[in-house]
Design a protein around this motif. Structure first.
Motif, PDB file in Angstrom:
ATOM      1  N   HIS A   1     -12.133  79.998  17.212  1.00 36.99           N
ATOM      2  CA  HIS A   1     -10.977  79.009  17.440  1.00 36.99           C
ATOM      3  C   HIS A   1     -10.531  79.102  18.671  1.00 36.99           C
ATOM      4  N   ASP A   2      -9.972  77.748  19.214  1.00 38.06           N
ATOM      5  CA  ASP A   2      -9.431  77.895  20.543  1.00 38.06           C
ATOM      6  C   ASP A   2      -8.014  76.942  20.409  1.00 38.06           C
ATOM      7  N   PHE A   3      -6.829  77.138  20.878  1.00 42.52           N
ATOM      8  CA  PHE A   3      -5.884  76.297  20.677  1.00 42.52           C
ATOM      9  C   PHE A   3      -4.809  76.505  21.682  1.00 42.52           C
ATOM     10  N   THR A   4      -3.774  75.494  21.852  1.00 44.11           N
ATOM     11  CA  THR A   4      -2.780  75.484  22.552  1.00 44.11           C
ATOM     12  C   THR A   4      -1.588  74.872  22.101  1.00 44.11           C
ATOM     13  N   VAL A   5      -0.602  75.353  22.376  1.00 46.40           N
ATOM     14  CA  VAL A   5       0.854  75.175  21.908  1.00 46.40           C
ATOM     15  C   VAL A   5       2.008  74.462  23.084  1.00 46.40           C
ATOM     16  N   ALA A   6       2.901  73.584  22.543  1.00 50.12           N
ATOM     17  CA  ALA A   6       3.608  72.953  23.847  1.00 50.12           C
ATOM     18  C   ALA A   6       4.467  74.161  24.335  1.00 50.12           C
ATOM     19  N   ASP A   7       4.322  74.152  25.823  1.00 48.20           N
ATOM     20  CA  ASP A   7       4.921  74.899  26.619  1.00 48.20           C
ATOM     21  C   ASP A   7       4.731  76.293  26.419  1.00 48.20           C
ATOM     22  N   ASP A   8       3.546  76.438  25.634  1.00 48.79           N
ATOM     23  CA  ASP A   8       3.202  78.039  25.605  1.00 48.79           C
ATOM     24  C   ASP A   8       4.277  79.103  24.995  1.00 48.79           C
ATOM     25  N   ARG A   9       5.029  78.343  24.129  1.00 48.00           N
ATOM     26  CA  ARG A   9       6.250  79.226  23.560  1.00 48.00           C
ATOM     27  C   ARG A   9       5.483  80.431  22.711  1.00 48.00           C
ATOM     28  N   PRO A  10       6.182  81.689  23.154  1.00 46.57           N
ATOM     29  CA  PRO A  10       5.560  82.677  22.505  1.00 46.57           C
ATOM     30  C   PRO A  10       5.714  82.922  20.745  1.00 46.57           C
ATOM     31  N   GLU A  11       6.695  82.293  20.398  1.00 49.77           N
ATOM     32  CA  GLU A  11       7.096  82.462  18.995  1.00 49.77           C
ATOM     33  C   GLU A  11       5.916  81.500  18.237  1.00 49.77           C
ATOM     34  N   ASP A  12       5.559  80.178  18.943  1.00 46.59           N
ATOM     35  CA  ASP A  12       4.606  79.401  18.308  1.00 46.59           C
ATOM     36  C   ASP A  12       3.277  79.859  18.392  1.00 46.59           C
ATOM     37  N   VAL A  13       3.110  80.534  19.723  1.00 46.93           N
ATOM     38  CA  VAL A  13       1.582  81.172  19.777  1.00 46.93           C
ATOM     39  C   VAL A  13       1.401  82.284  18.634  1.00 46.93           C
ATOM     40  N   ALA A  14       2.387  82.943  18.376  1.00 46.28           N
ATOM     41  CA  ALA A  14       2.191  83.904  17.329  1.00 46.28           C
ATOM     42  C   ALA A  14       2.234  83.524  16.087  1.00 46.28           C
ATOM     43  N   TRP A  15       2.742  82.324  15.806  1.00 47.28           N
ATOM     44  CA  TRP A  15       2.792  81.665  14.520  1.00 47.28           C
ATOM     45  C   TRP A  15       1.678  81.031  14.144  1.00 47.28           C
ATOM     46  N   VAL A  16       0.712  80.465  15.107  1.00 45.59           N
ATOM     47  CA  VAL A  16      -0.454  79.959  15.028  1.00 45.59           C
ATOM     48  C   VAL A  16      -1.369  80.957  14.953  1.00 45.59           C
ATOM     49  N   ASP A  17      -1.266  82.043  15.705  1.00 46.42           N
ATOM     50  CA  ASP A  17      -2.248  83.165  15.799  1.00 46.42           C
ATOM     51  C   ASP A  17      -2.291  83.887  14.317  1.00 46.42           C
ATOM     52  N   ARG A  18      -1.149  84.015  13.654  1.00 49.30           N
ATOM     53  CA  ARG A  18      -0.976  84.620  12.515  1.00 49.30           C
ATOM     54  C   ARG A  18      -1.753  83.617  11.471  1.00 49.30           C
ATOM     55  N   ALA A  19      -1.520  82.404  11.538  1.00 53.34           N
ATOM     56  CA  ALA A  19      -1.883  81.636  10.685  1.00 53.34           C
ATOM     57  C   ALA A  19      -3.492  81.345  10.466  1.00 53.34           C
ATOM     58  N   THR A  20      -4.015  81.434  11.959  1.00 53.15           N
ATOM     59  CA  THR A  20      -5.398  81.176  12.184  1.00 53.15           C
ATOM     60  C   THR A  20      -6.052  82.643  11.549  1.00 53.15           C
ATOM     61  N   ASP A  21      -5.504  83.858  11.831  1.00 53.22           N
ATOM     62  CA  ASP A  21      -6.186  85.049  11.493  1.00 53.22           C
ATOM     63  C   ASP A  21      -6.179  85.234   9.804  1.00 53.22           C
ATOM     64  N   THR A  22      -5.009  84.796   9.416  1.00 48.80           N
ATOM     65  CA  THR A  22      -4.899  84.723   7.910  1.00 48.80           C
ATOM     66  C   THR A  22      -5.752  83.969   7.096  1.00 48.80           C
ATOM     67  N   ASN A  23      -6.132  82.772   7.603  1.00 47.49           N
ATOM     68  CA  ASN A  23      -6.877  81.682   6.812  1.00 47.49           C
ATOM     69  C   ASN A  23      -8.256  82.050   7.270  1.00 47.49           C
ATOM     70  N   SER A  24      -8.787  82.405   8.399  1.00 45.87           N
ATOM     71  CA  SER A  24      -9.972  82.772   8.809  1.00 45.87           C
ATOM     72  C   SER A  24     -10.648  83.806   7.978  1.00 45.87           C
ATOM     73  N   ARG A  25      -9.762  84.878   7.667  1.00 51.92           N
ATOM     74  CA  ARG A  25      -9.996  85.899   6.923  1.00 51.92           C
ATOM     75  C   ARG A  25     -10.389  85.763   5.352  1.00 51.92           C
ATOM     76  N   ALA A  26      -9.173  84.807   5.020  1.00 54.77           N
ATOM     77  CA  ALA A  26      -9.267  84.362   3.730  1.00 54.77           C
ATOM     78  C   ALA A  26     -10.848  83.303   3.446  1.00 54.77           C
TER      79      ALA A  26
END
Length: 318
Positions: free
Chosen positions: A114-139
């Motif tokens: 996966h590669d992704f970007t979030v608006a203004d590179d907000r750390p909380e949004d990056v962490a949210w997407v990273d967690r969702a991507t990791d959880t979904n990919s593993r599942a």
């Protein structure tokens, strides 16, 4: 404003199945809701065999997200590249690649990039997407491994069927009955409890208790996507009874010149290791298939008949 940082993730799993079998699973997106835990519904909008455009609904950190994606399929190289057209917030970009490698006779490695970007590179949004991507990919990779390694027996574990009822009345009250699921505890005898959340119109999240023929209660949780213009409601059970690994379905309301055909569709993956525990020692996969067919068919047909009564009564009153 500086350019948004591109964040990259990689997940992989070794699978005791031929690479061609594994590739077949990731190419068949319309069955992803049945095969992959996060996926709720996939609608193929365009396809020419090597490229396709999809509308997808899936869970991410407990929320239902929807987007459209374009995929390029390379069956010879066993690679599929994807890119979201209009990503769901907080994403501003999301794409990646599925890669299947042959490791040896009957063995392969599946990698999901996966590669992704979030608006203004907000750390909380990056962490949210990273967690969702990791959880979904593993599942997704975990479930695909479990299914692909049983590919020789998969036909016996998959069960699809449908039940239909003819309605002498208009389509609108039929669909209305099926859509107003929050009212089912008062209208449908086998439904004893139903908690409904519909924050986004047309996306229903529900928890339901239903009575079975032996008087016991089953608790299920589901996500429903409603398409009133098409007369369709599709759903994915996110918490299933013990005998089912996965269960997806659909209600369809199809009018014609003289009335309406309303149909309940079911697709199930049987949890093989639960058969003896649920149905008793010595029970077979065929016993499980018969039990599930009867149990689901009994309840869905009862609901169809109640929708029929509702619609035909409305036609008389109208």
């Amino acid at each position: 404003m500086s350019a948004e940082q591109v964040h990259r993730t990689s997940h992989d799993v070794e699978i005791a199945a031929p690479a061609a079998v594994v590739y077949g699973f990731i190419a068949d997106t319309e069955r992803w809701p049945l095969f992959f835990p996060p996926n709720v519904h996939v609608q193929r909008l365009e396809s020419d065999g090597t490229s396709e455009r999809l509308r997808m609904w899936a869970t991410a950190n407990g929320a239902v997200k929807s987007w459209t994606s374009r995929r390029t399929l390379d069956a010879a190289a066993r690679r599929i590249e994807f890119r979201q057209e209009i990503p769901a917030a907080p994403l501003t970009g999301m794409g990646g690649t599925w890669v299947v490698e042959e490791l040896g006779a009957g063995s392969s490695r599946l990698t999901l990039l996966h590669d992704f970007t979030v608006a203004d590179d907000r750390p909380e949004d990056v962490a949210w997407v990273d967690r969702a991507t990791d959880t979904n990919s593993r599942a997704e990779l975990g479930r695909l491994k479990a299914l692909a390694e049983r590919w020789g027996r998969l036909d016996g574990l998959l069960l699809s069927f449908r039940d239909s009822v003819r309605v002498d009345g208009p389509a609108e009250p039929v669909y209305d009955f099926l859509h107003r699921v929050g009212d089912w505890p008062e209208l449908v005898p086998h439904v004893t409890r139903l908690d409904l959340t519909e924050t986004t119109p047309g996306i229903q999240i529900m928890a339901m208790d239903t009575l079975t023929a032996d008087g016991s209660t089953h608790t299920t949780e589901s996500i429903r996507i409603c398409f009133p213009d098409a007369g369709r409601i599709v759903y994915k059970q996110t918490a299933t009874p013990a005998l089912m690994d996965a269960h997806t379905g659909e209600w369809t309301v199809v009018p014609d010149e003289t009335g309406v055909t309303v149909t309940s569709h079911h697709h199930v993956v049987i949890r093989e290791e639960a058969v003896a525990r649920v149905l008793g020692p010595g029970s077979t996969l065929e016993d499980a298939r018969r039990y599930i067919r009867q149990a689901l068919g009994r309840n869905s047909t009862a609901t169809l008949n109640l929708a029929k009564q509702h619609a035909e009564k409305a036609a008389v009153v109208g």
